[in-house]
Design a protein around this motif. Structure first.
Motif, PDB file in Angstrom:
ATOM      1  N   PRO A  43     -12.893   1.043 -70.027  1.00  0.00           N
ATOM      2  CA  PRO A  43     -11.540   1.199 -70.212  1.00  0.00           C
ATOM      3  C   PRO A  43     -11.190   2.946 -69.917  1.00  0.00           C
ATOM      4  O   PRO A  43     -10.001   2.875 -69.308  1.00  0.00           O
ATOM      5  N   LEU A  44     -11.945   3.940 -70.441  1.00  0.00           N
ATOM      6  CA  LEU A  44     -11.451   5.124 -69.983  1.00  0.00           C
ATOM      7  C   LEU A  44     -11.720   5.301 -68.723  1.00  0.00           C
ATOM      8  O   LEU A  44     -10.783   5.975 -67.912  1.00  0.00           O
ATOM      9  N   TYR A  45     -12.784   5.050 -67.955  1.00  0.00           N
ATOM     10  CA  TYR A  45     -12.720   5.046 -66.612  1.00  0.00           C
ATOM     11  C   TYR A  45     -11.629   4.448 -65.885  1.00  0.00           C
ATOM     12  O   TYR A  45     -10.908   4.989 -64.863  1.00  0.00           O
ATOM     13  N   ALA A  46     -11.431   3.140 -66.016  1.00  0.00           N
ATOM     14  CA  ALA A  46     -10.231   2.471 -65.497  1.00  0.00           C
ATOM     15  C   ALA A  46      -9.042   3.080 -65.562  1.00  0.00           C
ATOM     16  O   ALA A  46      -8.211   3.223 -64.571  1.00  0.00           O
ATOM     17  N   GLY A  47      -8.628   3.697 -66.773  1.00  0.00           N
ATOM     18  CA  GLY A  47      -7.493   4.317 -67.051  1.00  0.00           C
ATOM     19  C   GLY A  47      -7.266   5.506 -65.794  1.00  0.00           C
ATOM     20  O   GLY A  47      -6.486   5.782 -65.376  1.00  0.00           O
ATOM     21  N   ARG A  49      -9.018   5.937 -63.147  1.00  0.00           N
ATOM     22  CA  ARG A  49      -9.115   5.312 -61.752  1.00  0.00           C
ATOM     23  C   ARG A  49      -7.785   4.943 -61.346  1.00  0.00           C
ATOM     24  O   ARG A  49      -7.170   4.987 -60.090  1.00  0.00           O
ATOM     25  N   ALA A  50      -6.727   4.744 -62.277  1.00  0.00           N
ATOM     26  CA  ALA A  50      -5.437   4.546 -61.929  1.00  0.00           C
ATOM     27  C   ALA A  50      -4.716   5.638 -61.613  1.00  0.00           C
ATOM     28  O   ALA A  50      -3.526   5.404 -60.936  1.00  0.00           O
ATOM     29  N   LEU A  51      -5.219   6.809 -61.613  1.00  0.00           N
ATOM     30  CA  LEU A  51      -4.371   7.989 -61.180  1.00  0.00           C
ATOM     31  C   LEU A  51      -4.826   8.197 -59.797  1.00  0.00           C
ATOM     32  O   LEU A  51      -5.564   7.900 -59.256  1.00  0.00           O
ATOM     33  N   ASP A  52      -3.790   8.941 -59.096  1.00  0.00           N
ATOM     34  CA  ASP A  52      -4.039   9.230 -57.743  1.00  0.00           C
ATOM     35  C   ASP A  52      -5.291  10.283 -57.606  1.00  0.00           C
ATOM     36  O   ASP A  52      -5.472  11.127 -58.515  1.00  0.00           O
ATOM     37  N   VAL A  53      -6.066  10.368 -56.794  1.00  0.00           N
ATOM     38  CA  VAL A  53      -7.167  11.146 -56.299  1.00  0.00           C
ATOM     39  C   VAL A  53      -6.235  12.477 -55.682  1.00  0.00           C
ATOM     40  O   VAL A  53      -5.601  12.399 -54.584  1.00  0.00           O
ATOM     41  N   PRO A  54      -6.630  13.515 -56.280  1.00  0.00           N
ATOM     42  CA  PRO A  54      -6.227  14.862 -55.682  1.00  0.00           C
ATOM     43  C   PRO A  54      -6.510  15.016 -54.465  1.00  0.00           C
ATOM     44  O   PRO A  54      -7.446  14.674 -53.972  1.00  0.00           O
ATOM     45  N   GLU A  55      -5.666  15.750 -53.597  1.00  0.00           N
ATOM     46  CA  GLU A  55      -5.940  16.105 -52.344  1.00  0.00           C
ATOM     47  C   GLU A  55      -6.718  17.503 -51.924  1.00  0.00           C
ATOM     48  O   GLU A  55      -7.846  17.623 -51.504  1.00  0.00           O
ATOM     49  N   GLU A  56      -6.212  18.374 -53.020  1.00  0.00           N
ATOM     50  CA  GLU A  56      -7.023  19.857 -53.173  1.00  0.00           C
ATOM     51  C   GLU A  56      -8.247  19.575 -53.621  1.00  0.00           C
ATOM     52  O   GLU A  56      -8.643  19.184 -54.630  1.00  0.00           O
ATOM     53  N   HIS A  63     -11.480  16.069 -60.646  1.00  0.00           N
ATOM     54  CA  HIS A  63     -11.120  14.510 -60.881  1.00  0.00           C
ATOM     55  C   HIS A  63     -12.395  13.700 -60.763  1.00  0.00           C
ATOM     56  O   HIS A  63     -12.510  12.939 -61.621  1.00  0.00           O
ATOM     57  N   ALA A  64     -13.078  13.868 -59.584  1.00  0.00           N
ATOM     58  CA  ALA A  64     -14.472  12.836 -59.401  1.00  0.00           C
ATOM     59  C   ALA A  64     -15.366  13.276 -60.635  1.00  0.00           C
ATOM     60  O   ALA A  64     -15.654  12.097 -61.168  1.00  0.00           O
ATOM     61  N   ALA A  65     -15.579  14.448 -61.043  1.00  0.00           N
ATOM     62  CA  ALA A  65     -16.437  14.505 -62.214  1.00  0.00           C
ATOM     63  C   ALA A  65     -15.700  13.815 -63.415  1.00  0.00           C
ATOM     64  O   ALA A  65     -16.674  13.452 -64.329  1.00  0.00           O
ATOM     65  N   THR A  66     -14.631  14.020 -63.594  1.00  0.00           N
ATOM     66  CA  THR A  66     -14.180  13.233 -64.884  1.00  0.00           C
ATOM     67  C   THR A  66     -14.260  11.765 -64.787  1.00  0.00           C
ATOM     68  O   THR A  66     -14.703  11.104 -65.767  1.00  0.00           O
ATOM     69  N   LEU A  67     -13.996  11.060 -63.710  1.00  0.00           N
ATOM     70  CA  LEU A  67     -14.308   9.953 -63.506  1.00  0.00           C
ATOM     71  C   LEU A  67     -15.636   9.226 -63.805  1.00  0.00           C
ATOM     72  O   LEU A  67     -16.061   8.399 -64.623  1.00  0.00           O
ATOM     73  N   LEU A  68     -16.445  10.129 -63.296  1.00  0.00           N
ATOM     74  CA  LEU A  68     -18.064  10.026 -63.458  1.00  0.00           C
ATOM     75  C   LEU A  68     -18.288  10.138 -65.095  1.00  0.00           C
ATOM     76  O   LEU A  68     -19.299   9.374 -65.464  1.00  0.00           O
ATOM     77  N   ARG A  69     -17.945  11.253 -65.617  1.00  0.00           N
ATOM     78  CA  ARG A  69     -18.166  11.362 -66.991  1.00  0.00           C
ATOM     79  C   ARG A  69     -17.543  10.167 -67.880  1.00  0.00           C
ATOM     80  O   ARG A  69     -18.330   9.707 -68.693  1.00  0.00           O
ATOM     81  N   GLU A  70     -16.337   9.637 -67.589  1.00  0.00           N
ATOM     82  CA  GLU A  70     -16.023   8.715 -68.171  1.00  0.00           C
ATOM     83  C   GLU A  70     -16.762   7.429 -67.946  1.00  0.00           C
ATOM     84  O   GLU A  70     -16.659   6.361 -68.911  1.00  0.00           O
ATOM     85  N   TYR A  71     -16.995   7.109 -66.870  1.00  0.00           N
ATOM     86  CA  TYR A  71     -17.812   5.875 -66.385  1.00  0.00           C
ATOM     87  C   TYR A  71     -18.960   5.906 -67.243  1.00  0.00           C
ATOM     88  O   TYR A  71     -19.443   4.902 -67.891  1.00  0.00           O
ATOM     89  N   ARG A  72     -19.513   7.179 -67.036  1.00  0.00           N
ATOM     90  CA  ARG A  72     -21.017   7.224 -67.836  1.00  0.00           C
ATOM     91  C   ARG A  72     -20.627   6.887 -69.545  1.00  0.00           C
ATOM     92  O   ARG A  72     -21.402   6.228 -70.410  1.00  0.00           O
ATOM     93  N   GLY A  73     -19.667   7.731 -69.867  1.00  0.00           N
ATOM     94  CA  GLY A  73     -19.298   7.454 -71.557  1.00  0.00           C
ATOM     95  C   GLY A  73     -18.847   6.040 -72.158  1.00  0.00           C
ATOM     96  O   GLY A  73     -19.238   5.529 -72.938  1.00  0.00           O
ATOM     97  N   ASP A  74     -18.344   5.412 -71.046  1.00  0.00           N
ATOM     98  CA  ASP A  74     -17.794   3.969 -71.124  1.00  0.00           C
ATOM     99  C   ASP A  74     -19.111   3.226 -71.533  1.00  0.00           C
ATOM    100  O   ASP A  74     -19.069   2.311 -72.505  1.00  0.00           O
ATOM    101  N   GLY A  75     -19.964   3.342 -70.706  1.00  0.00           N
ATOM    102  CA  GLY A  75     -21.404   2.689 -70.977  1.00  0.00           C
ATOM    103  C   GLY A  75     -22.193   3.228 -71.970  1.00  0.00           C
ATOM    104  O   GLY A  75     -22.593   2.090 -72.834  1.00  0.00           O
ATOM    105  N   HIS A  76     -22.131   4.389 -72.385  1.00  0.00           N
ATOM    106  CA  HIS A  76     -22.885   4.765 -73.827  1.00  0.00           C
ATOM    107  C   HIS A  76     -22.306   4.197 -74.772  1.00  0.00           C
ATOM    108  O   HIS A  76     -22.834   3.628 -75.695  1.00  0.00           O
ATOM    109  N   ASN A  77     -20.754   4.154 -74.949  1.00  0.00           N
ATOM    110  CA  ASN A  77     -20.053   3.789 -75.853  1.00  0.00           C
ATOM    111  C   ASN A  77     -20.296   2.337 -76.132  1.00  0.00           C
ATOM    112  O   ASN A  77     -20.507   1.692 -77.330  1.00  0.00           O
TER     113      ASN A  77
END
Length: 183
Positions: A43-47, A49-56, A63-77
């Motif tokens: 769920p946190l990762y999905a939320g 992922r719904a955001l636009d990926v920044p261009e800068e 943003h990518a690091a945050t996605l991966l952190r939450e992907y891991r965190g969702d699995g851990h939880n």
């Protein structure tokens, strides 16, 4: 606002690396990995992922690091829940794993003593904590099992990268990580 502030802080912390071609490449590879897995059960990762990926590039890397952190965190939880371990119990087990008494750990020190004692007593009654408040063999085993399974569940995003790309990512991310750990 959150993206701008986080990217500005990251840029400040890594200095000249923020404008390097290596950072652009790291952001590209990490983003490809970060947006590759499905969102089901995360769920946190999905939320995020719904955001636009920044261009800068710096914002993209954050943003990518945050996605991966939450992907891991969702699995851990999910694994903690599957093993019957609640949030405060997880913090107590983390404290024990680093050799810190629960009452001195940053995520539990603020709790009323009676509440924290009840959590430790509950872990003790399940055979995870011994009479002195340390890990039992069973406690160490379950914590390690959860950590190992968390690592396994966190691996799929990187499957989209070739072995050479993964090596390149690690090599080019290392100086950025070193710059962040200096401060």
């Amino acid at each position: 606002m959150r993206e701008r502030g986080s990217a500005a802080t990251l840029r400040q912390r890594i200095g000249g690396l923020a404008d390097s071609a290596d950072l652009v490449r790291v952001a590209e590879l990490l983003t490809r990995a970060a947006v590759s897995p499905p969102t089901e059960g995360r769920p946190l990762y999905a939320g995020l992922r719904a955001l636009d990926v920044p261009e800068e590039p710096v914002a993209r890397l954050w943003h990518a690091a945050t996605l991966l952190r939450e992907y891991r965190g969702d699995g851990h939880n999910a694994l903690l829940v599957a093993h019957g371990i609640g949030g405060t119990e997880a913090h107590v087990l983390t404290a024990l794993s680093i050799g810190t008494p629960a009452e001195k750990f940053s995520r539990t020190h603020h709790l009323p003593k009676a509440q924290l004692a009840a959590v430790v007593d509950g872990l003790r009654s399940r055979g995870l904590v011994d009479a002195t408040g340390g890990f039992t063999d069973a406690g160490r085993t379950i914590r390690q099992r959860i950590e190992d399974l968390t690592d396994e569940l966190a691996a799929p995003p990187y499957d989209v990268l070739s072995a050479d790309e993964l090596d390149e990512l690690i090599a080019k991310l290392t100086p950025i990580a070193a710059a962040l750990s200096r401060r």
